[in-house]
Design an enzyme around this catalytic site. Structure first.
Site, PDB file in Angstrom:
ATOM      1  N   LYS A   1     -11.774   7.348  -7.418  1.00 12.27           N
ATOM      2  CA  LYS A   1     -12.863   8.023  -6.719  1.00 12.27           C
ATOM      3  C   LYS A   1     -13.585   8.925  -7.706  1.00 12.27           C
ATOM      4  O   LYS A   1     -12.959   9.735  -8.385  1.00 12.27           O
ATOM      5  CB  LYS A   1     -12.239   8.893  -5.630  1.00 12.27           C
ATOM      6  CG  LYS A   1     -12.994   8.904  -4.324  1.00 12.27           C
ATOM      7  CD  LYS A   1     -12.334   9.830  -3.344  1.00 12.27           C
ATOM      8  CE  LYS A   1     -11.616   9.081  -2.259  1.00 12.27           C
ATOM      9  NZ  LYS A   1     -11.101   9.922  -1.184  1.00 12.27           N
TER      10      LYS A   1
ATOM     11  N   GLY B 204      15.402   6.174  31.657  1.00 14.85           N
ATOM     12  CA  GLY B 204      14.712   5.822  30.412  1.00 14.85           C
ATOM     13  C   GLY B 204      15.551   6.078  29.168  1.00 14.85           C
ATOM     14  O   GLY B 204      15.176   5.662  28.073  1.00 14.85           O
ATOM     15  N   GLU B 205      16.694   6.756  29.311  1.00 14.83           N
ATOM     16  CA  GLU B 205      17.525   7.005  28.120  1.00 14.83           C
ATOM     17  C   GLU B 205      18.138   5.693  27.620  1.00 14.83           C
ATOM     18  O   GLU B 205      18.454   4.810  28.408  1.00 14.83           O
ATOM     19  CB  GLU B 205      18.639   7.996  28.453  1.00 14.83           C
ATOM     20  CG  GLU B 205      18.110   9.414  28.629  1.00 14.83           C
ATOM     21  CD  GLU B 205      19.216  10.416  28.928  1.00 14.83           C
ATOM     22  OE1 GLU B 205      20.368  10.008  29.166  1.00 14.83           O
ATOM     23  OE2 GLU B 205      18.897  11.621  28.932  1.00 14.83           O
TER      24      GLU B 205
END
Ligand code: R5P
Length: 282
Positions: free
Chosen positions: A181, A35-36
């Protein structure tokens, strides 16, 4: 000058290269069986290079570091990080937290760095090298101008987005406001545009990024309740995580548009001219 586009910025890098009349240098991006990430630049003569890669994910950051390292023999390395991940953690909100934006900035070993509408300008000081932020507001403004909207009003969803909204509105010569607000009681707040009535007007909400869509979904509902005609969303960085798009359409947005700092279906405004101009001036 060579242009290298990382896996997250293939389209933008191609567009920048085209603006500059250069053929972008090809790179291989693969994965090892565990997976690297594996990166290889298909050019052995890199002397003066601009690497373009947004760091939306951690693996995008690894690819960027690999590309920079692979250019070790270059005399000049410019790095363009159109969208810089972790920029929102630009301070310690709680004790024990890192300043993640600083941690990321410190990993970049280059001669110059460019970002686009980075979340906070103070992050630029964390790079070990001169860093410059490019402003895409005029490009978004130009797209808004092409939509032929009715009595356009540009609105910032909060005070942090006011300068972006002002810049886009000035470019277009239209009104600008922001949502404010007001606390009415302990558990009731009213949110409305600070100065201007939105009734019958097309409103474009603009922000540097849309992530979960929570800020914008709430703002869209309010503006529609207050009589806005159509509400559009514009942002520089379409992070649009998880279910953000459906959330925004459910809230009643007419359309969402963004730049290609992150390459998504909504990225109809390219920052390539901005990046190419910055490179030309080097
Ligand atoms: C915040 O400071 C940013 O400018 C955006 O307003 C924010 O990141 C949007 O996040 P979300 O889409 O998750 O509400």
């Amino acid at each position: 000058m060579k242009i290298i586009g990382g896996p997250a910025s293939q389209l933008l890098a191609s567009r920048v290269a085209r603006e500059l009349g250069i053929t972008p240098t090809l790179c291989d991006f693969n994965c090892f069986p565990d997976g690297e990430a594996y990166t290889r630049i298909q050019d052995e003569h890199i002397k003066d290079v601009t690497i373009i890669q947004s760091t939306t994910t951690d693996s995008d950051l690894v690819s960027l570091l690999q590309m920079i390292d692979a250019c070790e023999d270059a005399f000049i390395i410019n790095v363009v990080i159109p969208y810089m991940g972790y920029a929102r953690q630009d301070k310690k909100f709680k004790t024990g937290e890192p300043i993640s934006a600083r941690a990321v900035a410190r990993t970049i070993n280059a001669d110059r760095v460019f970002t686009v509408n980075i979340h906070e300008k103070n992050i630029l000081d964390h790079f070990n090298t001169p860093a410059f932020d490019l402003d895409a507001s005029k490009l978004l403004a130009s797209h808004i101008g092409s939509l032929n909207l009715t009595d356009t009003l540009i609105v910032a969803p909060d005070s942090g987005a006011i300068s972006l909204a002002k810049s886009a509105a000035t470019g277009l010569g239209v009104d600008c406001d922001y949502l404010e607000k007001t606390r009415i009681s302990g558990d009731t707040v009213s949110i409305k545009t600070k100065d201007l009535d939105v009734t019958g007007r097309d409103v474009v909400l603009i922000d540097d990024m849309i992530a979960t869509g929570g800020t914008m979904a709430e703002s869209i509902r309010l503006l529609r309740q207050q009589g806005a005609k159509d509400v559009y969303l514009a942002c520089v960085h379409p992070v649009l995580a998880q279910n953000a798009v459906i959330r925004l359409f459910n809230a009643g947005v007419r359309d969402i548009f963004a730049t290609d700092t992150i390459e998504k279906a909504q990225s109809c405004v390219s920052v390539a001219p901005l990046v190419a101009d910055a490179i030309r001036l080097l």
